[in-house]
Design a protein around this motif. Structure first.
Motif, PDB file in Angstrom:
ATOM      1  N   ALA A  65      37.191  14.929  36.311  1.00 26.65           N
ATOM      2  CA  ALA A  65      37.822  13.780  36.966  1.00 26.65           C
ATOM      3  C   ALA A  65      39.121  13.402  36.258  1.00 26.65           C
ATOM      4  O   ALA A  65      40.140  13.116  36.906  1.00 26.65           O
ATOM      5  CB  ALA A  65      36.867  12.596  36.983  1.00 26.65           C
ATOM      6  N   LEU A  66      39.102  13.417  34.929  1.00 31.67           N
ATOM      7  CA  LEU A  66      40.301  13.073  34.169  1.00 31.67           C
ATOM      8  C   LEU A  66      41.392  14.123  34.366  1.00 31.67           C
ATOM      9  O   LEU A  66      42.576  13.782  34.491  1.00 31.67           O
ATOM     10  CB  LEU A  66      39.962  12.934  32.683  1.00 31.67           C
ATOM     11  CG  LEU A  66      38.962  11.826  32.321  1.00 31.67           C
ATOM     12  CD1 LEU A  66      38.778  11.761  30.802  1.00 31.67           C
ATOM     13  CD2 LEU A  66      39.396  10.477  32.865  1.00 31.67           C
ATOM     14  N   GLU A  67      40.996  15.395  34.408  1.00 29.91           N
ATOM     15  CA  GLU A  67      41.986  16.444  34.654  1.00 29.91           C
ATOM     16  C   GLU A  67      42.601  16.297  36.042  1.00 29.91           C
ATOM     17  O   GLU A  67      43.809  16.479  36.215  1.00 29.91           O
ATOM     18  CB  GLU A  67      41.353  17.823  34.513  1.00 29.91           C
ATOM     19  CG  GLU A  67      42.360  18.953  34.690  1.00 29.91           C
ATOM     20  CD  GLU A  67      41.793  20.321  34.388  1.00 29.91           C
ATOM     21  OE1 GLU A  67      42.431  21.320  34.768  1.00 29.91           O
ATOM     22  OE2 GLU A  67      40.714  20.414  33.768  1.00 29.91           O
ATOM     23  N   ALA A  68      41.777  15.941  37.030  1.00 30.31           N
ATOM     24  CA  ALA A  68      42.293  15.739  38.385  1.00 30.31           C
ATOM     25  C   ALA A  68      43.269  14.570  38.414  1.00 30.31           C
ATOM     26  O   ALA A  68      44.303  14.624  39.090  1.00 30.31           O
ATOM     27  CB  ALA A  68      41.139  15.498  39.351  1.00 30.31           C
ATOM     28  N   ALA A  69      42.961  13.508  37.669  1.00 28.32           N
ATOM     29  CA  ALA A  69      43.862  12.358  37.607  1.00 28.32           C
ATOM     30  C   ALA A  69      45.179  12.742  36.954  1.00 28.32           C
ATOM     31  O   ALA A  69      46.268  12.363  37.418  1.00 28.32           O
ATOM     32  CB  ALA A  69      43.205  11.213  36.835  1.00 28.32           C
ATOM     33  N   LEU A  70      45.104  13.534  35.879  1.00 26.47           N
ATOM     34  CA  LEU A  70      46.308  13.987  35.185  1.00 26.47           C
ATOM     35  C   LEU A  70      47.151  14.887  36.080  1.00 26.47           C
ATOM     36  O   LEU A  70      48.383  14.734  36.155  1.00 26.47           O
ATOM     37  CB  LEU A  70      45.897  14.737  33.916  1.00 26.47           C
ATOM     38  CG  LEU A  70      47.007  15.249  33.004  1.00 26.47           C
ATOM     39  CD1 LEU A  70      47.848  14.099  32.481  1.00 26.47           C
ATOM     40  CD2 LEU A  70      46.411  16.037  31.831  1.00 26.47           C
ATOM     41  N   ASP A  71      46.512  15.799  36.793  1.00 26.86           N
ATOM     42  CA  ASP A  71      47.231  16.695  37.702  1.00 26.86           C
ATOM     43  C   ASP A  71      47.903  15.916  38.822  1.00 26.86           C
ATOM     44  O   ASP A  71      49.021  16.244  39.245  1.00 26.86           O
ATOM     45  CB  ASP A  71      46.270  17.728  38.298  1.00 26.86           C
ATOM     46  CG  ASP A  71      45.890  18.817  37.302  1.00 26.86           C
ATOM     47  OD1 ASP A  71      46.508  18.896  36.232  1.00 26.86           O
ATOM     48  OD2 ASP A  71      44.960  19.590  37.612  1.00 26.86           O
ATOM     49  N   HIS A  72      47.209  14.898  39.310  1.00 24.43           N
ATOM     50  CA  HIS A  72      47.766  14.083  40.402  1.00 24.43           C
ATOM     51  C   HIS A  72      49.036  13.362  39.937  1.00 24.43           C
ATOM     52  O   HIS A  72      50.038  13.310  40.663  1.00 24.43           O
ATOM     53  CB  HIS A  72      46.725  13.074  40.873  1.00 24.43           C
ATOM     54  CG  HIS A  72      47.175  12.241  42.026  1.00 24.43           C
ATOM     55  ND1 HIS A  72      47.189  12.719  43.327  1.00 24.43           N
ATOM     56  CD2 HIS A  72      47.656  10.974  42.099  1.00 24.43           C
ATOM     57  CE1 HIS A  72      47.653  11.775  44.133  1.00 24.43           C
ATOM     58  NE2 HIS A  72      47.941  10.713  43.417  1.00 24.43           N
TER      59      HIS A  72
END
Length: 203
Positions: A65-72
């Motif tokens: 979830a944190l990686e997805a937030a960072l990528d976004h």
């Protein structure tokens, strides 16, 4: 977890799942950016107002979830900076200033994004490498931009990539100091500094 099929109150199951994922990403951003809150799946679910069942519908775990937030955030920075540069025309200085100004404005409008992408991601071992990859991607894009608009047959591709890393690395440190209050400057002053640095690197 599989998404249930069917339409509820005119909204498809896929759209409902997408809306929940968006809420979870925003919640992850809020929790992660707050130094007073421990970043856990429970905290993210509470912030989003969703159960753990829905968390696992979208993510395999907290790091995902944190990686997805960072990528976004990285994708948003790249998109908004590119659109601002293109709107500024072909003048290299105007393009750099518009691009950086748009980036800084994004962080002013939502300080969570800068704190997460530039500061907090460093503290998470599994995301530190991803942050480095994203910064190097932005450095490469800066090199491509400079190569196209600054020209210069005397300079090779390696030199452009090196300058791009200097520029993005310097911007990351500058924005970090700005976000944590160490450096008190305006958004326009940051943009002006970025123009001076990039012109010095590529001319």
């Amino acid at each position: 977890m599989a998404v249930q099929s069917g339409v509820y109150r005119g909204v498809s199951a896929a759209d409902r799942a997408a809306e929940r994922r968006s809420r979870l990403l925003d919640a992850a951003l809020t929790v992660w950016a707050d130094p007073e809150i421990r970043t856990t799946m429970t905290a993210v679910c509470a912030e989003a107002g969703l159960s753990e069942r829905y968390f696992y519908e979208s993510f395999s775990g907290l790091d995902a979830a944190l990686e997805a937030a960072l990528d976004h955030i990285a994708a948003e920075i790249e998109d908004i900076s590119r659109r601002a540069a293109d709107a500024a025309g072909q003048d290299p200085e105007a393009r750099v200033r518009a691009s950086v100004r748009a980036f800084v404005q994004l962080l002013e409008d939502d300080p969570r994004k800068g704190r997460v992408a530039i500061i907090e991601a460093v503290a998470v071992p599994k995301l530190r490498q991803r942050r480095t990859q994203l910064l190097r991607h932005l450095a490469h894009e800066s090199a491509l931009e400079a190569r196209e608009h600054f020209g210069g047959p005397h300079r090779g591709e390696t030199a452009d990539e090196t300058a791009g890393l200097f520029f993005i690395g310097g911007m990351a440190e500058l924005v970090t100091a700005w976000l944590d209050g160490t450096l008190r400057v305006s958004a326009d002053e940051i943009a002006d500094a970025a123009v001076r640095v990039l012109l010095g690197l590529y001319r």
